[in-house]
Design an enzyme around this catalytic site. Structure first.
Site, short mmCIF file in Angstrom:
data_model
loop_
_atom_site.label_atom_id
_atom_site.label_comp_id
_atom_site.label_asym_id
_atom_site.label_seq_id
_atom_site.Cartn_x
_atom_site.Cartn_y
_atom_site.Cartn_z
N PHE A 127 0.86 -1.19 0.00
CA PHE A 127 0.00 0.00 0.00
C PHE A 127 0.90 1.24 0.00
O PHE A 127 1.83 1.33 0.79
CB PHE A 127 -0.89 -0.04 1.24
CG PHE A 127 -2.04 0.90 1.20
CD1 PHE A 127 -3.26 0.51 0.66
CD2 PHE A 127 -1.92 2.19 1.69
CE1 PHE A 127 -4.34 1.39 0.62
CE2 PHE A 127 -3.00 3.08 1.64
CZ PHE A 127 -4.21 2.68 1.11
N ASP A 196 1.59 -5.38 8.70
CA ASP A 196 0.43 -4.53 8.49
C ASP A 196 -0.77 -5.43 8.29
O ASP A 196 -0.82 -6.19 7.30
CB ASP A 196 0.65 -3.61 7.28
CG ASP A 196 -0.45 -2.55 7.18
OD1 ASP A 196 -1.61 -2.86 7.55
OD2 ASP A 196 -0.16 -1.42 6.73
N TYR A 221 -11.25 0.87 9.91
CA TYR A 221 -12.48 1.12 9.14
C TYR A 221 -12.75 0.09 8.04
O TYR A 221 -13.68 0.25 7.28
CB TYR A 221 -12.47 2.54 8.55
CG TYR A 221 -11.21 2.89 7.77
CD1 TYR A 221 -11.01 2.44 6.48
CD2 TYR A 221 -10.23 3.69 8.34
CE1 TYR A 221 -9.86 2.76 5.78
CE2 TYR A 221 -9.06 4.02 7.66
CZ TYR A 221 -8.89 3.55 6.38
OH TYR A 221 -7.75 3.86 5.69
N LYS A 222 -11.93 -0.94 7.97
CA LYS A 222 -12.16 -1.97 6.94
C LYS A 222 -13.02 -3.09 7.54
O LYS A 222 -14.18 -2.86 7.84
CB LYS A 222 -10.82 -2.44 6.40
CG LYS A 222 -10.14 -1.31 5.60
CD LYS A 222 -8.73 -1.61 5.17
CE LYS A 222 -8.19 -0.40 4.38
NZ LYS A 222 -6.72 -0.44 4.25
N ARG A 370 -11.80 -5.18 -7.84
CA ARG A 370 -11.52 -5.81 -6.55
C ARG A 370 -12.81 -6.01 -5.75
O ARG A 370 -13.63 -5.11 -5.66
CB ARG A 370 -10.57 -4.87 -5.80
CG ARG A 370 -9.96 -5.44 -4.56
CD ARG A 370 -8.98 -4.45 -3.98
NE ARG A 370 -9.68 -3.37 -3.31
CZ ARG A 370 -9.20 -2.71 -2.25
NH1 ARG A 370 -8.01 -3.01 -1.78
NH2 ARG A 370 -9.88 -1.75 -1.69
C1 LIG Z 1 -6.03 0.76 4.23
C2 LIG Z 1 -4.57 0.68 4.44
C3 LIG Z 1 -3.88 1.75 5.02
C4 LIG Z 1 -4.61 2.99 5.39
O1 LIG Z 1 -3.83 3.91 6.06
P1 LIG Z 1 -4.50 5.18 6.73
O2 LIG Z 1 -3.39 5.88 7.36
O3 LIG Z 1 -5.50 4.66 7.73
O4 LIG Z 1 -5.19 5.96 5.67
C5 LIG Z 1 -2.51 1.60 5.22
N1 LIG Z 1 -1.86 0.48 4.86
C6 LIG Z 1 -2.52 -0.57 4.30
C7 LIG Z 1 -1.76 -1.79 3.92
C8 LIG Z 1 -3.88 -0.48 4.06
O5 LIG Z 1 -4.53 -1.49 3.48
#
Ligand SMILES: *Cc1c(COP(=O)(O)O)cnc(C)c1O
Length: 411
Positions: A127, A196, A221-222, A370
């Protein structure tokens, strides 16, 4: 069992022990929601809770609510519930900030735990925020980033490596890394493991303790359904608590915040990861999101999530052959998360056409469609319906409608 009708899919729902959980979520009629890996749906209890918090706790009781309504200790309550979902102890989990900020704190803290090692291992396909933060930490601390290209981390782990920071599940492809095996490889090299869990917590049978993981971060939030912008979490194994030192020493992480001490004295362990006043409204919504998963074992979520993704993959193969879709996600269930990604040359308008028909998935650049499969509220008939709508869109070439080509700000 081969599922070749909606009735057969409904039979799987009849046998599903998690089916009653769906009633805990406010899901709009006519929508098949396959984007809970991006923004989880509203837990019904969060709606009632926030209405009360706003009108009564904030509106009438004002600052007294920090004590009376236990706002100040809310993050500890939520930590305990997230701990269960990721196989950690409550005292090892902090709920605070965003995933990005938590990653920053733990990357720096992890490097400080291995002061004589100069390399951080990450994956360039992770990400983007993870990669950006990794570059910044490396620059700030004078370390080097060793970037994987989607491959196995083991070969990159040697005596120079302080730690790796990798996602368990690839947000784009849905491929799942072997947390225990990669963690063990890091430890053999004397390095720390930072995972992560943004696409894992609330969906997979994560067990940080038995994997021996050192550090972890993840998103609220996921699959945890904490609502847009919900606080994230950070995990530090107990054996590192004495030596832990956060780079963001805020007053709420002080050992005695209300002493208003001019001298910083870190709260013990993960307490110091609370870098400032928590976003109370979001935090209490997240509390309802994690409460909605009460009483269900992560292994049960994983089992059903795996069955949902398997059915989706099989139905796309049997119902949509020759329609230009290519499976990106690993076909072996143990190598994927709770998500299925398909390549299609017109991925963006295809997602838009599906949304118009009530099937909400998302697009990830450059050509990925997705779909996330949250075991807590999805039914097997939803999987059947989603594939039938996908087939209908492609059969009628609805994705070629020029109206659908215009990109929105958030894709
Ligand atoms: C969704 C996600 C994030 C989100 O980061 P925020 O700081 O909460 O916006 C970070 N890393 C991964 C791997 C994600 O899937």
């Amino acid at each position: 069992m081969r599922i070749d009708s909606r009735a057969a899919a409904a039979g799987l729902d009849d046998a599903d022990e998690l089916a009653p959980m769906r009633a805990r979520y406010a899901l709009p009629d006519g929508v098949v929601y396959l984007d809970g890996n991006s923004l989880g749906p509203l837990p019904i209890a969060a709606q009632e809770r926030l209405a009360h918090v706003i009108s009564h706790e904030w509106g009438r009781r004002l600052i007294r609510s920090w004590n009376e309504a236990e706002w100040f200790t809310a993050s500890e309550r939520v930590s305990g519930r997230i701990a269960r979902l990721v196989g950690a102890d409550a005292e090892e989990v902090a709920v605070a900030d965003s995933t990005s900020v938590n990653l920053f704190k733990l990357l720096v803290a992890g490097c400080r735990l291995r002061p004589d090692r100069g390399v951080i291992v990450m994956d360039r396909h992770d990400f983007p925020t993870d990669v950006y933060i990794g570059h910044s930490v490396a620059e700030l601390l004078g370390r080097r980033l060793r970037m994987l290209d989607g491959g196995e981390p083991a070969a990159a782990l040697d005596g120079d490596v302080a730690l790796f920071a990798l996602s368990e599940v690839d947000f784009r492809t849905g491929a799942r890394r072997d947390v225990p095996a990669v963690t063990a490889a890091a430890h053999r090299a004397g390095a720390l493991a930072l995972w992560d869990l943004s696409h894992s917590a609330g969906a997979l049978d994560v067990d940080l303790t038995s994997a021996g993981a050192d550090l972890a971060v993840g998103c609220g939030y996921k699959y945890l359904s904490g609502g847009p912008g919900a606080p994230a979490f950070a995990v530090v194994a107990r054996r590192h608590h004495d030596a832990l030192r956060t780079p963001l020493p805020g007053w709420t992480g002080h050992a005695d915040p209300f002493a208003m001490d001019p001298q910083y004295r870190a709260g013990h362990g993960v307490a110091q990861l609370r870098s400032g006043t928590p976003p109370v409204l979001s935090l209490l919504a997240l509390e309802e999101g994690v409460c909605a998963l009460d009483g269900v074992a992560p292994a049960a979520l994983r089992r059903k999530g795996s069955a949902l993704t398997q059915l989706f993959i099989e139905l796309v193969e049997s119902r949509c052959p020759g329609m230009g879709l290519r499976l990106v996600t690993p076909a072996e269930p143990e190598r994927r998360g709770s998500q299925v990604s398909l390549r299609h040359p017109a991925a963006y308008p295809l997602v838009q056409a599906l949304i118009r028909r009530g099937v909400i998935g998302d697009f990830r650049a450059p050509d990925i469609v997705r779909f996330g499969f949250a075991a807590a509220y999805l039914r097997f008939v939803d999987v059947w319906d989603a594939v039938e709508q996908l087939r209908a869109v492609l059969t009628a070439a609805e994705h070629e409608d020029p109206e659908l080509a215009r990109r929105h700000t958030v894709t």
